[in-house]
Motif scaffolding. Structure first.
Motif, PDB file in Angstrom:
ATOM      1  N   GLU A  99       0.758  -1.043   0.237  1.00 16.82           N
ATOM      2  CA  GLU A  99       0.383  -0.141  -0.148  1.00 16.82           C
ATOM      3  C   GLU A  99       0.948   0.993  -0.139  1.00 16.82           C
ATOM      4  O   GLU A  99       1.008   2.160  -0.701  1.00 16.82           O
ATOM      5  CB  GLU A  99      -0.646  -0.122   1.301  1.00 16.82           C
ATOM      6  N   VAL A 100       2.023   1.221   0.786  1.00 17.49           N
ATOM      7  CA  VAL A 100       2.480   2.636   0.662  1.00 17.49           C
ATOM      8  C   VAL A 100       3.636   2.928  -0.212  1.00 17.49           C
ATOM      9  O   VAL A 100       3.829   3.697  -0.543  1.00 17.49           O
ATOM     10  CB  VAL A 100       4.043   1.693   1.648  1.00 17.49           C
ATOM     11  N   THR A 101       3.913   1.441  -0.846  1.00 14.51           N
ATOM     12  CA  THR A 101       4.630   1.333  -2.512  1.00 14.51           C
ATOM     13  C   THR A 101       3.659   2.536  -3.626  1.00 14.51           C
ATOM     14  O   THR A 101       4.161   2.801  -4.149  1.00 14.51           O
ATOM     15  CB  THR A 101       5.138   0.045  -3.020  1.00 14.51           C
ATOM     16  N   ASP A 102       2.115   1.649  -3.105  1.00 18.45           N
ATOM     17  CA  ASP A 102       1.070   2.197  -4.526  1.00 18.45           C
ATOM     18  C   ASP A 102       1.283   4.333  -3.973  1.00 18.45           C
ATOM     19  O   ASP A 102       1.294   4.668  -5.136  1.00 18.45           O
ATOM     20  CB  ASP A 102      -0.040   1.179  -4.202  1.00 18.45           C
ATOM     21  N   CYS A 103       1.168   3.882  -2.839  1.00 15.15           N
ATOM     22  CA  CYS A 103       0.456   5.570  -2.885  1.00 15.15           C
ATOM     23  C   CYS A 103       1.877   6.303  -2.803  1.00 15.15           C
ATOM     24  O   CYS A 103       1.409   7.569  -3.762  1.00 15.15           O
ATOM     25  CB  CYS A 103       0.470   5.864  -0.971  1.00 15.15           C
ATOM     26  N   LEU A 104       3.170   5.759  -2.820  1.00 13.93           N
ATOM     27  CA  LEU A 104       4.637   6.656  -3.595  1.00 13.93           C
ATOM     28  C   LEU A 104       4.243   6.828  -4.557  1.00 13.93           C
ATOM     29  O   LEU A 104       3.944   7.703  -5.380  1.00 13.93           O
ATOM     30  CB  LEU A 104       5.624   5.957  -3.171  1.00 13.93           C
ATOM     31  N   ASP A 105       4.210   6.149  -5.472  1.00 18.98           N
ATOM     32  CA  ASP A 105       3.958   5.731  -6.978  1.00 18.98           C
ATOM     33  C   ASP A 105       2.665   6.546  -7.300  1.00 18.98           C
ATOM     34  O   ASP A 105       3.074   7.734  -8.518  1.00 18.98           O
ATOM     35  CB  ASP A 105       3.740   4.200  -8.147  1.00 18.98           C
ATOM     36  N   ASN A 106       1.526   6.765  -6.417  1.00 17.12           N
ATOM     37  CA  ASN A 106       0.598   8.005  -7.088  1.00 17.12           C
ATOM     38  C   ASN A 106       1.056   9.189  -6.741  1.00 17.12           C
ATOM     39  O   ASN A 106       1.042  10.217  -7.495  1.00 17.12           O
ATOM     40  CB  ASN A 106      -0.310   7.510  -5.739  1.00 17.12           C
TER      41      ASN A 106
ATOM     42  N   ARG B 160       2.518  14.325  -9.198  1.00 19.32           N
ATOM     43  CA  ARG B 160       3.851  15.370  -9.325  1.00 19.32           C
ATOM     44  C   ARG B 160       3.971  15.246 -10.237  1.00 19.32           C
ATOM     45  O   ARG B 160       4.087  16.890 -11.070  1.00 19.32           O
ATOM     46  CB  ARG B 160       5.274  14.648  -8.539  1.00 19.32           C
ATOM     47  N   LYS B 161       4.158  14.647 -11.208  1.00 17.29           N
ATOM     48  CA  LYS B 161       4.048  14.651 -12.617  1.00 17.29           C
ATOM     49  C   LYS B 161       3.407  15.337 -13.324  1.00 17.29           C
ATOM     50  O   LYS B 161       3.679  16.387 -14.708  1.00 17.29           O
ATOM     51  CB  LYS B 161       4.576  13.328 -13.391  1.00 17.29           C
ATOM     52  N   VAL B 162       1.667  15.284 -13.283  1.00 17.46           N
ATOM     53  CA  VAL B 162       1.062  15.887 -13.234  1.00 17.46           C
ATOM     54  C   VAL B 162       0.836  17.289 -13.115  1.00 17.46           C
ATOM     55  O   VAL B 162       1.053  18.407 -14.188  1.00 17.46           O
ATOM     56  CB  VAL B 162      -0.562  15.261 -13.652  1.00 17.46           C
TER      57      VAL B 162
END
Length: 194
Positions: A177-184, A189-191
């Motif tokens: 979940e933390v990894t997914d959150c960081l990916d999101n 940030r890119k957006v």
């Protein structure tokens, strides 16, 4: 220690009797040479017997006694397996000594059982009928029991190591979940920057 004390008392009791007899020979007989000879015997006996009583006699090791039981080499494989089982348990002695009192007590009982297996196997091999050579079912039973004991002991040690080194268990789902959150957040940030 108690046996050593008994030996010293016995040795010195006999020494006292020899001393009294040699003094009686010197003072109450006309044969001075016999009295002096008895005194020399008393002195030699006292020194040698006390030295023998005070020296530490090393008892034969369990392994030596066990090896002697395999009289004609008929049970080499069973002896090898039982020794390996004993060594396996004995090799963890230092680790178990640093554990709780109940674990140390459990280890002592397991080691005592393995020692008992070796002693039983030794007695069996010494009384084995080497003429008709029946199937050594009892010895094989001891080997099988030893295998089970070692397997259970290994499981116990693994669990103890796991408890010692992993006091808390990490939920892998939480890491995902933390990894997914960081990916999101990275995507967000890119957006935002574009």
């Amino acid at each position: 220690m108690r046996d050593k004390l008994k030996s010293l008392i016995l040795v010195n009791g006999i020494s006292g009797v020899i001393f009294v007899l040699s003094m009686l020979l010197i003072f109450f007989t006309d044969y001075l040479a016999i009295g002096v000879g008895a005194s020399v015997v008393w002195l030699l006996y006292t020194v040698v017997a006390n030295k023998y009583a005070l020296t530490e006699r090393e008892e034969p090791s369990l392994r030596d006694t066990f090896q002697e039981g395999n009289i004609k080499g008929l049970f080499n494989e069973e002896v090898r397996m039982l020794e390996m089982q004993y060594d396996s348990i004995k090799s963890r002695e230092e680790y178990m000594a640093g554990n709780t009192a109940s674990m140390q007590e459990l280890y002592e009982k397991i080691l005592e059982q393995m020692t008992s297996n070796l002693e039983s196997a030794c007695a069996y091999m010494k009384t084995y009928d080497y003429y008709t050579k029946p199937e050594p079912a009892y010895l094989r039973k001891l080997v099988n029991e030893g295998d089970m004991l070692v397997a259970k002991f290994n499981t116990l040690v693994e669990k103890l190591v796991d408890i010692d080194t992993n006091p808390t268990t990490l939920d892998v789902k939480y890491v995902d979940e933390v990894t997914d959150c960081l990916d999101n957040m990275k995507e967000y940030r890119k957006v935002m920057l574009s």
